[in-house]
Design a protein around this motif. Structure first.
Motif, short mmCIF file in Angstrom:
data_model
loop_
_atom_site.label_atom_id
_atom_site.label_comp_id
_atom_site.label_asym_id
_atom_site.label_seq_id
_atom_site.Cartn_x
_atom_site.Cartn_y
_atom_site.Cartn_z
N PHE A 175 0.82 -1.21 0.00
CA PHE A 175 0.00 0.00 0.00
C PHE A 175 0.86 1.26 0.00
CE2 PHE A 175 -2.71 -3.30 1.45
CZ PHE A 175 -4.00 -2.94 1.10
N CYS A 176 2.19 1.08 0.13
CA CYS A 176 3.04 2.25 0.29
C CYS A 176 3.50 2.78 -1.06
CB CYS A 176 4.27 1.90 1.14
SG CYS A 176 3.86 1.49 2.82
N TYR A 177 3.25 4.05 -1.28
CA TYR A 177 3.71 4.74 -2.48
C TYR A 177 5.21 4.96 -2.33
CZ TYR A 177 3.90 8.56 -5.92
OH TYR A 177 4.19 9.36 -6.98
N ASP A 178 5.96 4.73 -3.40
CA ASP A 178 7.41 4.91 -3.33
C ASP A 178 7.73 6.39 -3.18
OD1 ASP A 178 10.09 4.80 -3.43
OD2 ASP A 178 10.23 3.81 -5.38
N LEU A 179 8.26 6.75 -2.01
CA LEU A 179 8.47 8.17 -1.73
C LEU A 179 9.79 8.70 -2.29
CD1 LEU A 179 7.11 8.21 1.91
CD2 LEU A 179 6.05 9.26 -0.08
N LYS A 180 10.57 7.82 -2.87
CA LYS A 180 11.85 8.25 -3.42
C LYS A 180 11.59 9.32 -4.49
CE LYS A 180 15.99 5.85 -3.98
NZ LYS A 180 16.43 4.48 -3.87
N ASP A 181 12.43 10.33 -4.53
CA ASP A 181 12.34 11.41 -5.52
C ASP A 181 11.16 12.33 -5.32
OD1 ASP A 181 14.59 10.36 -6.75
OD2 ASP A 181 13.37 9.02 -8.00
N THR A 182 10.40 12.17 -4.25
CA THR A 182 9.35 13.15 -4.00
C THR A 182 9.97 14.37 -3.33
OG1 THR A 182 8.88 12.15 -1.86
CG2 THR A 182 7.53 11.43 -3.71
N ASP A 183 9.26 15.50 -3.42
CA ASP A 183 9.80 16.74 -2.87
C ASP A 183 10.03 16.64 -1.37
OD1 ASP A 183 9.85 17.85 -5.29
OD2 ASP A 183 8.06 19.10 -5.04
N VAL A 184 9.09 15.99 -0.68
CA VAL A 184 9.20 15.93 0.77
C VAL A 184 10.38 15.05 1.18
CG1 VAL A 184 7.42 14.14 0.87
CG2 VAL A 184 7.99 15.42 2.92
N TYR A 185 10.64 14.01 0.39
CA TYR A 185 11.77 13.13 0.69
C TYR A 185 13.08 13.90 0.60
CZ TYR A 185 15.03 9.23 0.33
OH TYR A 185 16.07 8.36 0.53
N LYS A 186 13.14 14.82 -0.38
CA LYS A 186 14.37 15.60 -0.57
C LYS A 186 14.61 16.57 0.57
CE LYS A 186 14.07 15.18 -5.54
NZ LYS A 186 13.20 15.72 -6.58
N GLU A 187 13.58 16.85 1.36
CA GLU A 187 13.73 17.77 2.48
C GLU A 187 14.36 17.09 3.70
OE1 GLU A 187 13.01 21.08 2.81
OE2 GLU A 187 12.63 21.11 0.65
N LEU A 188 14.42 15.76 3.68
CA LEU A 188 14.96 15.02 4.83
C LEU A 188 16.43 15.32 5.04
CD1 LEU A 188 13.49 11.42 4.44
CD2 LEU A 188 13.21 12.89 6.42
N THR A 189 16.83 15.39 6.31
CA THR A 189 18.24 15.59 6.58
C THR A 189 18.98 14.28 6.80
OG1 THR A 189 17.70 15.84 8.90
CG2 THR A 189 17.94 17.86 7.62
N THR A 190 18.25 13.22 7.03
CA THR A 190 18.89 11.93 7.29
C THR A 190 18.01 10.79 6.82
OG1 THR A 190 19.56 10.39 9.01
CG2 THR A 190 17.96 12.05 9.64
N ASP A 191 18.63 9.68 6.45
CA ASP A 191 17.88 8.49 6.06
C ASP A 191 17.74 7.51 7.22
OD1 ASP A 191 16.77 8.58 3.59
OD2 ASP A 191 18.61 8.07 2.53
N ASP A 192 18.20 7.93 8.40
CA ASP A 192 18.22 7.03 9.55
C ASP A 192 16.85 6.46 9.87
OD1 ASP A 192 20.83 7.41 9.81
OD2 ASP A 192 20.78 8.55 11.68
N PHE A 193 15.81 7.23 9.62
CA PHE A 193 14.48 6.81 10.06
C PHE A 193 13.63 6.33 8.89
CE2 PHE A 193 15.80 10.53 12.69
CZ PHE A 193 16.29 9.76 13.73
N THR A 194 14.25 6.19 7.72
CA THR A 194 13.50 5.76 6.54
C THR A 194 13.34 4.24 6.56
OG1 THR A 194 14.49 7.58 5.34
CG2 THR A 194 13.47 5.85 4.03
N LEU A 195 12.15 3.77 6.24
CA LEU A 195 11.92 2.33 6.16
C LEU A 195 11.77 1.93 4.70
CD1 LEU A 195 9.40 1.83 9.10
CD2 LEU A 195 11.80 1.19 9.04
#
Lengths: 306, 430
Positions: free
Chosen positions: B107-127
């Motif tokens: 059910f999860c939309y691939d958030l890679k390359d979305t604008d909000v993803y680019k605002e992240l400062t770290t990938d530590d909490f990405t699943l």
């Protein structure tokens, strides 16, 4: 006024009025049928279909055949829950009905304050299952903590705790049904028994009991199905604790009954288990339906015509 | 005739009442479909009020309808299961750990390359679900042992003494021994009922899991079996919590103690919980009176250990939603982490957010965690997010600990921990 009433009765009985009403029967029937269909038949059929599926949300299911049923049968916790539930159902059936009948018998002997007693005994039935479970867990733990233990720590405490709780809740309800049954035993039969020189005990066994068989049937049916379907009280009182850890690493919740087992399978585990839980639910339905039909047949055959 | 009319009218009313609910919804749904809308199924009951406010602000500014529904405490999974089935399913929901990714990955939309993803400062909490970015953290939290510094000073100790497990135990033992004269004890109650057991079967269990993951190099992947190498440390800290406290440990199973109230009433010095407690505790205590220290469990080199930081609050976007709704949701997420109002709301409600535009946070415990990190201490990851079939596994651990508390054997806890993991891993793989 009186005349008017008489007139009304005549009017409603005449075919002039009943025929159009008969023609309109769908208006009266449809709302209930629609509710029954939406609330029962459709979910029931869909539930059976889902038990053959793998799914996360019910609208998006893939058919996988009998896999879920095989897994359900192989699930040691499900088999344990079945045994535990059956044992509980039998014990509570016997206790609830014996005590309820005894109370009903005492309260139809013309004692003083009968109505107050009836009200008091009936009242526990008005409290919801979850609330009861929490209240009784406090009561049991209040006692058990003196012995440095808790209802969550021993299977037997959980079992008998649930029996006590359910007796407390259900006896009043069954008692009311038995009272109604006892009151409908024809007086002339009782009188004849007395004249024939029957003792109190003989009257009870040979005259009263056969005449209250319809009440016994319905009470046994209710307490047996209640016993098998028990959920809220089970969840609130012990939630399945204590667990037993098997050699192969599986855990068995020793005080978990069938309905709670199905619930825990559905929500506690990974997506693939939802179908298994559904299969368990279908098996559960078949089981409860079969047991209650057999019981109805067995007790019905002992009923006498008055 | 009159009666017949009445009957018809009554039947009509009944039918109307039955369908009124559905009717309303469809009309409101279809009218706004054209521009897309946002439906956020929120995970944190305590943030509900503020989120309703921010949703209104966003709708006022942009005209995009935002619905926020909050699941009651502990029912997120069942609420999500039911809501996802509806025609108007949530477009934004929470997928906070590996077990949830396993269930909701499709059910999860691939958030890679979305604008909000680019605002992240770290990938530590990405699943991740395979290569797909399934969900991204929208805040992170820290947990440790919260200390009432005033009471600690009253007992004649200070935070400087506590460097590792042994020194923590020495301080706690001393306070417990003098509890009668001091009027307070060392630890708040470690209740094992549902409202509190997660602090121990989840958060405290993170300590042995984290150290094992570090030693064996799990690398963020759930192993099929675990060894329980550090369970002796788990036992040590559990024994400390339950011995140096007011209530008899045999009563912890379901006496329903309220640790937060005990701490607020000044009945104990130490209270294991997380940064989310700050808002409740800061109403009573000033920042000078509070501190959060790491959970020391007696592992070598733990003098250098920091707080446990991570999150279970991760946004996922519903891939099955319409394109317009997905776009509207992504825009809303971006606004939440970049705009003035959005970041302020996030900072107030969720503490620290791992985004470039984050506003300064006011949460003392998070600040202390950051200070420890800056001082070169290592952060303990939330390894428990990897737990397979997490609810079932924790239930087993809780039951075993209850038996241990009542005089049972610790072996049961080890078995629930280690064998339980393997079993739940197998069950989750099917």
């Amino acid at each position: 006024m009186k005349e008017n009433n008489k007139l009304d009765v005549k009017v409603t009985n005449s075919s002039m009025v009943t025929r159009p009403i008969r023609r309109c029967f769908p208006i009266f029937l449809l709302p209930t049928f629609a509710a029954f269909f939406i609330g029962f038949i459709y979910p029931f059929l869909k539930g059976i279909y889902l038990s053959f599926c793998k799914f996360v949300t019910t609208s998006n299911a893939t058919f996988i055949g009998f896999d879920n049923y095989i897994k359900a049968f192989n699930d040691a916790s499900f088999r344990h829950a079945f045994g535990y539930t059956a044992l509980y159902a039998v014990v509570s059936l016997v206790l609830i009905n014996l005590i309820a009948f005894l109370l009903a018998y005492l309260l139809t002997q013309g004692l003083k304050g009968t109505n107050i007693f009836r009200t008091v005994f009936f009242m526990p039935n008005l409290i919801g299952g979850i609330v009861l479970g929490y209240i009784w867990s406090m009561i049991f733990n209040g006692i058990l903590s003196r012995y440095n233990t808790s209802i969550l720590l021993e299977t037997k405490y959980g079992f008998w705790g649930l029996v006590v709780l359910m007796c407390w809740q259900q006896i009043g309800y069954m008692m009311i049904i038995y009272i109604a049954g006892l009151q409908s035993v024809p007086g002339d039969l009782m009188e004849a028994a007395v004249i024939d020189g029957a003792s109190r005990w003989q009257t009870l066994i040979h005259v009263t009991l056969p005449n209250v068989m319809p009440s016994i049937t319905i009470c046994m049916f209710l307490s047996l199905t209640n016993g098998f379907k028990l959920f809220d009280q089970n969840l609130a009182l012990t939630g399945g604790q204590p667990f037993k850890f098997m050699a192969d690493g599986t855990q068995i919740r020793t005080t978990e009954m069938l309905a709670l087992n199905i619930y825990n399978t559905f929500y506690g585990q990974a997506a693939s288990a939802k179908g298994v839980a559904q299969a368990k639910a279908v098996l559960f339905f078949i089981l409860v339906a079969a047991i209650s039909l057999i019981q109805l047949k067995a007790t019905k055959s002992k009923e006498v015509q008055q | 005739m009159k009666k017949r009319m009445l009957a018809v009218a009554m039947a009509a009313t009944m039918v109307a009442a039955c369908f009124a609910g559905c009717g309303n919804k469809t009309t409101s749904g279809s009218s706004s479909d054209s521009e897309g809308q946002v439906y956020w199924l929120n995970f944190k009951p305590e943030a509900d009020e503020a989120l309703q406010g921010i949703a209104k602000t966003y709708t006022d500014q942009t005209g995009v309808p935002v619905t926020i529904v909050t699941a009651a405490e502990g029912t997120y999974n069942s609420t999500l299961t039911a809501e996802m089935d509806k025609d108007e399913a949530p477009t934004l929901f929470v997928v906070g750990n590996q077990a949830a990714v396993k269930t909701w990955g499709d059910f999860c939309y691939d958030l890679k390359d979305t604008d909000v993803y680019k605002e992240l400062t770290t990938d530590d909490f990405t699943l991740y679900d395979g290569d797909k970015v399934a969900s991204i953290g929208y805040c992170y939290e820290s947990f440790g042992i919260i200390v009432n510094k005033t009471l600690l000073a009253k007992a004649g100790h200070s935070l400087d003494e506590i460097k590792n497990f042994d020194s923590l135990k020495a301080v706690a033992d001393d306070i417990h021994a003098n509890a009668a004269t001091l009027g307070f004890d060392a630890f708040t109650s470690s209740g094992m009922d549902d409202s509190s057991s997660w602090r121990f079967s989840g958060h405290l269990a993170n300590m042995p899991l984290y150290y094992e993951a570090e030693a064996d190099g799990w690398d963020g992947i759930c192993p099929a079996t675990i060894k329980g190498t550090y369970l002796d440390n788990y036992k040590k800290i559990w024994d400390l919590y339950t011995t140096d406290a007011k209530n008899d440990k045999a009563t912890l199973a379901d006496a329903g103690y309220d640790a937060e109230t005990e701490f607020l009433n000044g009945e104990a010095v130490f209270y294991q919980n997380g940064s989310w407690e700050y808002s409740a505790l800061s109403e009573k205590y000033s920042d000078d009176e509070l501190a959060m220290i790491p959970i020391y469990v007696g592992v070598e080199g733990e003098e250098n250990q920091g707080l446990c930081s991570g999150t279970e609050n991760c946004w996922a976007v519903n891939a099955n939603a319409s394109e317009e709704d997905i776009q509207a949701t992504l825009d809303f997420m971006k606004w939440m982490v970049t705009s003035e109002e959005g970041t302020k709301c996030m900072a107030d409600q969720f503490g620290v957010i791992p985004y470039k535009g984050a506003q300064e946070n006011t949460n003392l415990f998070i600040k202390q965690g950051d200070e420890m990190r800056e001082a070169g201490k290592y952060t303990v990851d939330w390894t428990f997010n990897l737990t397979p079939n997490v609810d079932d596994w924790r239930a087993g651990v809780v039951s075993a600990i209850n038996q241990y508390d009542a005089g049972g054997s610790w072996d049961d806890v080890v078995s629930a921990f280690v064998d339980g993991w393997a079993t739940q891993y197998q069950a989750a793989q099917q």
